[in-house]
Design an enzyme around this catalytic site. Structure first.
Site, short mmCIF file in Angstrom:
data_model
loop_
_atom_site.label_atom_id
_atom_site.label_comp_id
_atom_site.label_asym_id
_atom_site.label_seq_id
_atom_site.Cartn_x
_atom_site.Cartn_y
_atom_site.Cartn_z
N CYS A 73 -4.55 -1.94 21.89
CA CYS A 73 -3.10 -2.15 21.83
C CYS A 73 -2.46 -0.78 21.61
CB CYS A 73 -2.72 -3.12 20.71
SG CYS A 73 -3.09 -2.55 19.04
N HIS A 109 0.83 -1.20 0.00
CA HIS A 109 0.00 0.00 0.00
C HIS A 109 0.87 1.26 0.00
CE1 HIS A 109 0.71 -1.38 4.16
NE2 HIS A 109 0.93 -0.10 4.41
#
Length: 532
Positions: free
Chosen positions: A174, A67
């Site tokens: 996280c 990407h």
């Protein structure tokens, strides 16, 4: 926006014949260009390869998601292809890759890049779905499979919202808030569905909290699972049965967590009490070292924007300045350089108070925040008993180490005074948080810091002298070692040790000796925010 809004038939190839990683990327770029999403095909490919040079986007399990986010993209899009025999793509698990998705995001799309990555990551966790895509007979079937799976997820979320009551609630989080947050949520939801247990999972991701738990849902739930590696809002769960564990356990031990939650054998959480720290049956007992690490990382994570933003602006100042004008004022000789250095320096001025404040908050919750800020500011100023009474006395900043000490000191002083004042009559309850705690806590922290600052000041002086005494070759070697430590274990102990060393150097004003650290920090952060 759905994945199927970005992926079209013409952007899919199910019978690709390529043999190398570069050929695979070229093919995916060609597919993306065929959708009309690119302003500059070559510039976009260059951006993809630059991203790939930081770390592989082969995420494992036969999947790769290359990407790039660049001005060369005029409209967000996806391309996809299948290589049935697989090719070597330098994947994290060392296996060949068969299923590819490429993401193109224009610079203006702030969160699209991360949202699509997160959604793809969670959908592709289903091995059956992944294998169906690899074995799809036509492009239409490939696209229909994605559309069907995505609609199931959307409908499932809508049904859960309509139901309004859940047996179990969960929160996942996280530090980066991209991959593991959503993978843990997906794992818990899938396992709960298999077991016939209703569950709602709140995700604290990069885009903020999603699927937020309501007061009524918390009230009605039997148990709450907190699978998080960072602090989440806990006061809302006071009086409820709560399991606290690592986010990785939410991914790999979801069945054990759910069985524990529905067993009824879970302690009641009392906010502010040490008796409900964690669930030791599913997680190793949290020792002193682990607790210190979590508190330290809470401070570091909040400090990062000031360090990185300020440091880059200071680096720009050095880049634009003319050293030959006045070497002693390098970075401030030219007006434009002085401008950037002033802004960067202002950001750096907040670094140590922020670090100490959020360490204290991690230990003692909100009462520790202001106290930590003040302790960090005193450490930065290097205030001593003598200088407090005579401003003409020169002082040396306690620096990074002084701020660390101030943060832990402030947090534990708050906890200690809470115990001391717990024996006071109930008539004093109203004045504790607004008068007793602030005054006594602040006084104690200040007394300790002005006493200990000379010690940390001497350490800072020794570090500064050692770094300044290095020759050019030694500094290059130091930069190589520190940058290597930053990149070697992706957020592990080597990374953290190098990061803290670099921050301590910057806090003491040694910008030159930290060039390697800046390179390592930039590389590591790019890895974390892009590959995940």
């Amino acid at each position: 926006m759905k994945i199927t809004d970005l992926l079209k038939i013409s952007g899919i190839d199910l019978n690709t014949k390529v043999s190398t990683k570069d050929e695979a990327i070229t093919k995916l770029v060609d597919l993306m260009d065929s959708l009309g999403n690119l302003n500059d095909k070559e510039a976009y490919k260059k951006a993809v390869l630059e991203r790939e040079s930081l770390s592989t986007t082969g995420i494992g399990d036969q999947i790769a998601i290359p990407h790039a986010k660049t001005k060369a993209v005029k409209a967000a899009g996806l391309s996809a292809m299948v290589i049935r025999d697989g090719i070597d793509f330098d994947s994290l698990d060392g296996e060949s890759v068969k299923l590819f998705f490429m993401i193109a995001a224009p610079d203006g799309e702030n969160n699209l890049h991360l949202e699509v990555l997160a959604r793809l990551a969670t959908m592709l966790m289903d091995a059956n779905f992944k294998n169906q895509l690899i074995n799809a007979k036509s492009k239409e079937e490939f696209l229909a499979l994605i559309d069907k799976n995505e609609n199931i997820k959307v409908n499932k979320e809508n049904d859960k919202m309509k139901a309004g009551s859940y047996r179990i609630l969960a929160v996942t989080a996280c530090p980066t808030g991209i991959a593991h947050t959503y993978m843990a949520a997906e794992s818990l939801e899938n396992k709960a569905n298999e077991m016939g247990v209703s569950i709602k999972v709140e995700t604290n991701g990069a885009g903020g909290a999603k699927n937020v738990l309501t007061k009524q849902e918390i009230k009605d739930a039997e148990c709450i699972i907190i699978a998080a590696d960072k602090n989440v809002s806990m006061e809302r769960f006071n009086g409820k049965k709560v399991i606290q564990t690592k986010v990785s356990n939410g991914i790999h031990k979801s069945e054990e967590l759910i069985n524990k939650a529905i067993s009824g054998n879970v302690p009641v959480y009392n906010h502010g009490s040490k008796s409900s720290d964690s669930d030791d049956s599913l997680d190793e007992k949290e020792g002193i070292g682990r607790q210190i690490y979590k508190h330290l990382m809470n401070g570091v994570s909040h400090m990062l924007p000031f360090v990185i933003g300020g440091g880059i602006l200071i680096a720009i100042a050095f880049l634009l300045d003319d050293y030959s004008i006045d070497p002693s004022k390098f970075g401030s000789n030219l007006p434009i350089a002085a401008f950037f250095k002033t802004i960067g320096g202002t950001a750096f001025d907040f670094m140590l108070p922020i670090l100490a404040g959020y360490i204290a908050m991690s230990i003692a919750d909100r009462p520790g925040l202001a106290l930590g800020f003040v302790g960090g500011a005193l450490a930065k100023a290097g205030t001593t008993y003598a200088s407090a009474f005579d401003s003409s006395i020169s002082v040396v900043s306690g620096g990074f180490l002084g701020a660390l000490f101030a943060g832990f000191l402030a947090g534990y002083i708050v906890l200690g005074l809470k115990k001391v004042f717990s024996g006071l009559p109930k008539a004093f309850e109203g004045i504790k948080p607004i008068l007793l705690y602030p005054v006594f806590e602040l006084l104690l922290v200040c007394l300790v810091m002005v006493f200990i600052n000379p010690f940390f000041g001497s350490i800072t002086t020794a570090i500064t002298a050692g770094l300044n005494s290095m020759g050019g070759t030694s500094r290059i070697l130091l930069g190589i070692v520190v940058a290597g430590m930053m990149a070697i274990d992706m957020g592990g102990p080597f990374n953290k040790a190098a990061y803290l060393f670099g921050t301590a150097s910057l806090a003491s004003g040694n910008y030159g000796s930290s060039n390697g650290w800046w390179y390592g920090t930039t590389t590591c952060n790019s890895n974390l925010y892009n590959i995940l």
